[in-house]
Design a protein around this motif. Structure first.
Motif, PDB file in Angstrom:
ATOM      1  N   LEU A  36       4.154  -3.616  -2.531  1.00  0.00           N
ATOM      2  CA  LEU A  36       3.994  -4.331  -1.266  1.00  0.00           C
ATOM      3  C   LEU A  36       5.168  -4.020  -0.350  1.00  0.00           C
ATOM      4  O   LEU A  36       6.326  -4.048  -0.785  1.00  0.00           O
ATOM      5  N   GLY A  37       4.872  -3.722   0.905  1.00  0.00           N
ATOM      6  CA  GLY A  37       5.957  -3.455   1.840  1.00  0.00           C
ATOM      7  C   GLY A  37       5.435  -3.009   3.187  1.00  0.00           C
ATOM      8  O   GLY A  37       4.247  -2.735   3.348  1.00  0.00           O
ATOM      9  N   PRO A  38       6.311  -2.910   4.173  1.00  0.00           N
ATOM     10  CA  PRO A  38       5.901  -2.492   5.520  1.00  0.00           C
ATOM     11  C   PRO A  38       5.569  -1.007   5.558  1.00  0.00           C
ATOM     12  O   PRO A  38       5.876  -0.254   4.624  1.00  0.00           O
ATOM     13  N   SER A  39       4.964  -0.574   6.635  1.00  0.00           N
ATOM     14  CA  SER A  39       4.667   0.849   6.822  1.00  0.00           C
ATOM     15  C   SER A  39       5.960   1.653   6.771  1.00  0.00           C
ATOM     16  O   SER A  39       6.983   1.247   7.337  1.00  0.00           O
ATOM     17  N   GLY A  40       5.906   2.787   6.045  1.00  0.00           N
ATOM     18  CA  GLY A  40       7.059   3.667   5.963  1.00  0.00           C
ATOM     19  C   GLY A  40       8.043   3.322   4.870  1.00  0.00           C
ATOM     20  O   GLY A  40       9.090   3.967   4.757  1.00  0.00           O
ATOM     21  N   CYS A  41       7.715   2.330   4.031  1.00  0.00           N
ATOM     22  CA  CYS A  41       8.667   1.922   2.985  1.00  0.00           C
ATOM     23  C   CYS A  41       8.607   2.828   1.763  1.00  0.00           C
ATOM     24  O   CYS A  41       9.475   2.745   0.888  1.00  0.00           O
ATOM     25  N   GLY A  42       7.566   3.684   1.644  1.00  0.00           N
ATOM     26  CA  GLY A  42       7.467   4.614   0.526  1.00  0.00           C
ATOM     27  C   GLY A  42       6.415   4.269  -0.502  1.00  0.00           C
ATOM     28  O   GLY A  42       6.220   5.011  -1.472  1.00  0.00           O
ATOM     29  N   LYS A  43       5.674   3.194  -0.299  1.00  0.00           N
ATOM     30  CA  LYS A  43       4.740   2.737  -1.331  1.00  0.00           C
ATOM     31  C   LYS A  43       3.580   3.716  -1.555  1.00  0.00           C
ATOM     32  O   LYS A  43       3.237   4.011  -2.705  1.00  0.00           O
ATOM     33  N   SER A  44       2.984   4.237  -0.493  1.00  0.00           N
ATOM     34  CA  SER A  44       1.884   5.196  -0.667  1.00  0.00           C
ATOM     35  C   SER A  44       2.383   6.535  -1.206  1.00  0.00           C
ATOM     36  O   SER A  44       1.701   7.195  -1.998  1.00  0.00           O
ATOM     37  N   ARG A 183     -11.785  -7.045 -16.774  1.00  0.00           N
ATOM     38  CA  ARG A 183     -12.837  -6.772 -17.757  1.00  0.00           C
ATOM     39  C   ARG A 183     -12.536  -5.487 -18.521  1.00  0.00           C
ATOM     40  O   ARG A 183     -12.741  -5.393 -19.726  1.00  0.00           O
ATOM     41  N   LEU A 184     -12.033  -4.471 -17.813  1.00  0.00           N
ATOM     42  CA  LEU A 184     -11.749  -3.179 -18.440  1.00  0.00           C
ATOM     43  C   LEU A 184     -10.329  -3.100 -19.003  1.00  0.00           C
ATOM     44  O   LEU A 184      -9.984  -2.091 -19.633  1.00  0.00           O
ATOM     45  N   ASN A 185      -9.513  -4.128 -18.742  1.00  0.00           N
ATOM     46  CA  ASN A 185      -8.092  -4.097 -19.115  1.00  0.00           C
ATOM     47  C   ASN A 185      -7.440  -2.818 -18.590  1.00  0.00           C
ATOM     48  O   ASN A 185      -6.690  -2.132 -19.281  1.00  0.00           O
ATOM     49  N   MET A 186      -7.732  -2.512 -17.320  1.00  0.00           N
ATOM     50  CA  MET A 186      -7.314  -1.259 -16.701  1.00  0.00           C
ATOM     51  C   MET A 186      -5.921  -1.385 -16.090  1.00  0.00           C
ATOM     52  O   MET A 186      -5.687  -2.231 -15.221  1.00  0.00           O
ATOM     53  N   THR A 187      -5.010  -0.565 -16.547  1.00  0.00           N
ATOM     54  CA  THR A 187      -3.676  -0.505 -15.943  1.00  0.00           C
ATOM     55  C   THR A 187      -3.829  -0.019 -14.500  1.00  0.00           C
ATOM     56  O   THR A 187      -4.380   1.057 -14.262  1.00  0.00           O
ATOM     57  N   THR A 188      -3.344  -0.809 -13.541  1.00  0.00           N
ATOM     58  CA  THR A 188      -3.651  -0.546 -12.138  1.00  0.00           C
ATOM     59  C   THR A 188      -2.407  -0.691 -11.274  1.00  0.00           C
ATOM     60  O   THR A 188      -1.632  -1.634 -11.446  1.00  0.00           O
ATOM     61  N   VAL A 189      -2.251   0.253 -10.347  1.00  0.00           N
ATOM     62  CA  VAL A 189      -1.199   0.161  -9.334  1.00  0.00           C
ATOM     63  C   VAL A 189      -1.897   0.079  -7.980  1.00  0.00           C
ATOM     64  O   VAL A 189      -2.673   0.963  -7.607  1.00  0.00           O
ATOM     65  N   PHE A 190      -1.616  -0.992  -7.266  1.00  0.00           N
ATOM     66  CA  PHE A 190      -2.311  -1.313  -6.018  1.00  0.00           C
ATOM     67  C   PHE A 190      -1.295  -1.294  -4.883  1.00  0.00           C
ATOM     68  O   PHE A 190      -0.234  -1.907  -4.987  1.00  0.00           O
ATOM     69  N   VAL A 191      -1.613  -0.605  -3.799  1.00  0.00           N
ATOM     70  CA  VAL A 191      -0.718  -0.536  -2.636  1.00  0.00           C
ATOM     71  C   VAL A 191      -1.308  -1.340  -1.483  1.00  0.00           C
ATOM     72  O   VAL A 191      -2.501  -1.198  -1.158  1.00  0.00           O
ATOM     73  N   THR A 192      -0.489  -2.185  -0.865  1.00  0.00           N
ATOM     74  CA  THR A 192      -0.928  -2.931   0.306  1.00  0.00           C
ATOM     75  C   THR A 192       0.286  -3.349   1.132  1.00  0.00           C
ATOM     76  O   THR A 192       1.410  -3.375   0.637  1.00  0.00           O
ATOM     77  N   HIS A 193       0.026  -3.676   2.399  1.00  0.00           N
ATOM     78  CA  HIS A 193       1.058  -4.293   3.242  1.00  0.00           C
ATOM     79  C   HIS A 193       0.717  -5.747   3.506  1.00  0.00           C
ATOM     80  O   HIS A 193       1.425  -6.438   4.243  1.00  0.00           O
TER      81      HIS A 193
END
Length: 347
Positions: A36-44, A183-193
């Motif tokens: 989580l972070g503002p635009s340009g922080c490097g998350k994507s 349900r799938l116990n899926m390891t997940t990395v989610f990006v958002t602002h």
């Protein structure tokens, strides 16, 4: 849960600009972690480094003790869902879902069976023969999710997948994504602002700024205990105050901190006749003037000017303060026990 995906000193430069500055992160199997972070922080950029779409300038990415940094994207066993969906317009829904499996040499029967499972999971059985251009944005995003899950990745990467959708569809789809992930116990990395999205979806949130993870923790922990001014401002509409402002409002506060924060819901408007109840336990009364009023559904947000200091106050929209408007005089109740003492940035 054991550490499953490890980022060790991940570094990325674009020209003279450092986009990722020695990022370390450990993610457990089955965990949904939000960047989580503002635009340009490097998350994507960090997400693309995990996927292999952006080359590292330093560090390691380790999945189940295997260093991914030298592997091409197709061999990393990760699935990625993009903000733009990236569906093939000339392929039907079922053909899009089967595409990755076909590239990996799965038999036609195996592809069909897996596709039918996923169509049921994302509630698109009736759309199997349709093409992307005939689908709504939410339906296209479901297809993109199913296509990523079809190859049974070890890690699912989601790059702001809901930002192009309208509010109602976004709320419904984030619930569906969370249900499928569990349900799938899926390891997940989610990006958002979007901090609300992060709070609702995540097992853990990593707040990024300037190419670094500046604080991470559970949604509840981050919201109630931000360590720095940046995190306090980003995680909610905290009132961030200087030492002089705190001394003017609270008096007698002893702390080495130079900045402080208090949540808007921890500040109360005082109605006539409630004084003896609301100022118990060391609470402080201050006078002010309503500067602005915003209705946010079940919450009414007031900005109050008190001694030249603007404070945000959130009150439940239950009808008690319907007659209060701009320029009205009001009394606030401040609770010193709710005041957070913030660290210096980078400390």
């Amino acid at each position: 849960m054991k550490d499953y995906l490890q980022l060790q000193g991940v570094r990325k430069m674009f020209g003279n600009s450092c986009v990722l500055d020695d990022v370390d992160l450990e993610i457990r199997e089955g965990e949904l972690v939000t960047l989580l972070g503002p635009s340009g922080c490097g998350k994507s950029t960090l997400l693309r480094c995990i996927a292999g779409l952006t080359e590292l300038d330093g560090g390691r990415i380790v999945l189940e003790n295997k260093d991914l940094a030298k592997l091409p994207p197709r061999n990393r066993e990760v699935g990625m869902v993009f903000q733009s969906y990236a569906l093939f317009p000339n392929l039907s829904v079922s053909q899009n879902i089967e595409y990755g499996m076909k590239m990996r040499g799965l038999s036609k029967a195996a592809r069909r069976n897996r596709c039918e499972e996923l169509l049921a999971m994302v509630d698109l059985e009736a759309k199997r023969d349709d093409y992307p251009q005939s689908l709504s944005g939410g339906q296209q995003q479901r297809v993109a999710l199913a296509r990523s899950l079809a190859v049974q990745p070890k890690v699912l990467l989601l790059d702001e997948p809901l930002s192009a959708l309208d509010a109602k569809i976004r709320k419904n789809l984030r619930t569906e994504i969370r249900d499928i992930q569990k349900r799938l116990n899926m390891t997940t990395v989610f990006v958002t602002h979007d901090q609300e999205e992060a709070l609702i979806l995540s097992d853990r949130i990593c707040i990024m700024n300037g190419g670094r993870i500046v604080q991470d923790g559970s949604p509840e922990g981050l919201y109630t205990s931000p360590r720095t001014e940046f995190v306090a401002r980003f995680m909610g509409s905290y009132n961030v105050l200087t030492r002089s402002e705190v001394m003017a409002l609270f008096r007698g506060v002893e702390s080495a901190s130079e900045s402080f924060a208090i949540r808007p819901e921890a500040v109360s408007l005082l109605l006539e006749g409630e004084g003896s109840l609301d100022v118990a336990d060391g609470k402080v009364l201050v006078s002010g003037t309503i500067h602005s009023v915003s209705v946010l559904g079940n919450i009414i947000r007031y900005t109050v000017n008190t001694a030249g200091i603007l404070l945000t106050v959130d009150s439940l929209n239950d009808g008690r303060f319907l007659r209060i408007g701009e320029q009205d005089k009001i009394t606030l109740v401040l609770d010193p026990s709710q005041l957070l003492h913030l660290e210096r940035e980078g400390a």
